[in-house]
Design a protein around this motif. Sequence first.
Motif, PDB file in Angstrom:
ATOM      1  N   ILE A  91       0.836  -1.206   0.000  1.00  0.00           N
ATOM      2  CA  ILE A  91       0.000   0.000   0.000  1.00  0.00           C
ATOM      3  C   ILE A  91       0.866   1.250   0.000  1.00  0.00           C
ATOM      4  N   TYR A  92       1.777   1.333   0.964  1.00  0.00           N
ATOM      5  CA  TYR A  92       2.592   2.535   1.150  1.00  0.00           C
ATOM      6  C   TYR A  92       3.976   2.293   0.553  1.00  0.00           C
ATOM      7  N   ARG A  99       2.176   6.170  -6.267  1.00  0.00           N
ATOM      8  CA  ARG A  99       1.037   6.026  -5.371  1.00  0.00           C
ATOM      9  C   ARG A  99       0.432   7.413  -5.164  1.00  0.00           C
ATOM     10  N   ALA A 380      -5.480   6.761   2.517  1.00  0.00           N
ATOM     11  CA  ALA A 380      -5.504   5.786   1.421  1.00  0.00           C
ATOM     12  C   ALA A 380      -4.489   6.148   0.340  1.00  0.00           C
ATOM     13  N   ARG A 381      -3.991   5.107  -0.314  1.00  0.00           N
ATOM     14  CA  ARG A 381      -3.135   5.247  -1.488  1.00  0.00           C
ATOM     15  C   ARG A 381      -3.835   4.590  -2.670  1.00  0.00           C
ATOM     16  N   TYR A 389      -4.133  -9.325  -2.979  1.00  0.00           N
ATOM     17  CA  TYR A 389      -3.994  -9.422  -1.522  1.00  0.00           C
ATOM     18  C   TYR A 389      -4.300 -10.848  -1.072  1.00  0.00           C
ATOM     19  N   ILE A 415      -6.801   2.366  -1.114  1.00  0.00           N
ATOM     20  CA  ILE A 415      -6.556   1.306  -0.127  1.00  0.00           C
ATOM     21  C   ILE A 415      -5.840   1.919   1.069  1.00  0.00           C
ATOM     22  N   SER A 416      -6.229   1.513   2.267  1.00  0.00           N
ATOM     23  CA  SER A 416      -5.554   2.049   3.447  1.00  0.00           C
ATOM     24  C   SER A 416      -5.437   0.998   4.538  1.00  0.00           C
ATOM     25  N   THR A 417      -4.506   1.268   5.451  1.00  0.00           N
ATOM     26  CA  THR A 417      -4.434   0.598   6.748  1.00  0.00           C
ATOM     27  C   THR A 417      -4.234   1.693   7.769  1.00  0.00           C
TER      28      THR A 417
END
Length: 520
Positions: A91-92, A99, A380-381, A389, A415-417
């Motif tokens: 994600i990051y 991104r 989010a990216r 995933y 998408i994020s965490t």
Amino acid sequence: MALLQVAETVVVLAILLTVAGAIRRLYFHPLAHIPGPNLAALTWWYEVYFDIIQPGQYVFKIQELHKQYGPIIRVTPDEIHINDVGFLDAIYAPSTTRRDKYEHQLKSLRVPGGVGASANHDVHRKRRDALSPFFSKRNVVYLEPLIIKKVEQLCEVISKHAIEETPINLSDLFFAFSNDVVTNFLFAHQANMLADEEKAAEVRQNSSELLLGININKHFAWIPDFLEALPLSISKPMMPPGLLDMLALFDRVRTELIGIVNAKLSGRASEKPLGPTGKESVYASVLDNPSLPPSEKRLLRLEQEGALLVLAGTESPAHSLNIIFYHLLANPAILTKLRAELSTLPQTPISWTKLEQLPYLSAVFEEGNRLSFGVTARTARIAYEALTYTPSPYVTSSSLFGRGKSYIIPPGTPISTTTLSAHTNAVVFPDPFVFNPDRWLGDEGRERRKFQMAFGKGGRKCLGIELARAELFLVTVALVGRFEMSLWETGESEVEFVRDFQVALPRVGSKGVKVMAREL
């Protein structure tokens, strides 16, 4: 009669379009295969409810949803959240991988000109590259005397309270300290909020109240848009005090920018030692950057840049210091262990670059930063390639639903965490809400650092991390070495993360960390 038929037709069409849109989002949307509550897939009002009606609660609701639906869920019609630290690097990603940020989430900040609020990957890189020399470790080391001067002033304020045997609001002092440091670090004009405790308390309160409007900005951007469109004479009386403080900051930045431009036109050179960057302020560095186009040097854009840098550079280190000192004072054994390590230091002043080599001191900072949570909102990216995933071994036992099943994430999906998800992962951080610096020691501790997200991760990692580290090390060593402090009318509820308004906020009515002190 004809008008009534037209109205009926419009209503019927609206209903049909709504039903068709709902069917598409539930069954034919590119994210239809992602688990999650149907309401979140159908409408953004689900998020609005937990952001505004149940203020600042969506990050906590998302954690509950993961227990029900598994490690990957759809949290809005077009966005997913992944509760799996094994997927953080996807994600990051590093700066070499494109991104973008999610523009919908950036509405909350209302400063599109800031580097942290740049949605586009390429725009962000240009803005960041222009600022990076000023935030480099080399420049922070050069300007360390500026930080030390403020640390000494902070100690003098605490010493005055110790002599008078009066309580101290550390939260107010840490806010003032961080604000002074970042302002004096960035700009030619100097700030001295630390000299006025009442003003510091007022501005900190104003800043907290301003944060409470962040979710309104995101979901109902037309409200601040309308207010900003009004003449200032009409809108100013309706503005919260925190917004007035930001306007005052804009004015100071504008004055500085005009002064820099006039100095360049007149050929005047700065009389101050300029250090490794050769620039008196961060704006001189930006205005002279040849890679930035004229549009990036507009007055409004630079005012927004300055405001965001000051806000982030104040809130983040101040909050980490709150968490660190609350837990040090609430856990005497940890404080004793830290003092034992600090007792090995020579009496002569030591640079923060040497202090960060002390293992237990560094572990205290990592744990303080972990429980400060950094930016708590979803950041989010958007990837421009399809991602796959598959749940990793870091998926917690409470999220076994869907374990082993892979999901294709379409290109262009936000998408994020959240830091709450990452920093409370029980596989990586057992007893995650317990302040335990020992978890950061040894080989296992070094391995855990790749899951630290307090300063962000990947190509968008916090620009000011070296400045923040310098502040945390120098303040903690100075206060722990000089004062014996005890908590005063302060419990864990004064620092506990219970509301998400971009950063972790405690309960309504929290007064911050208050202590009594005496000199050692």
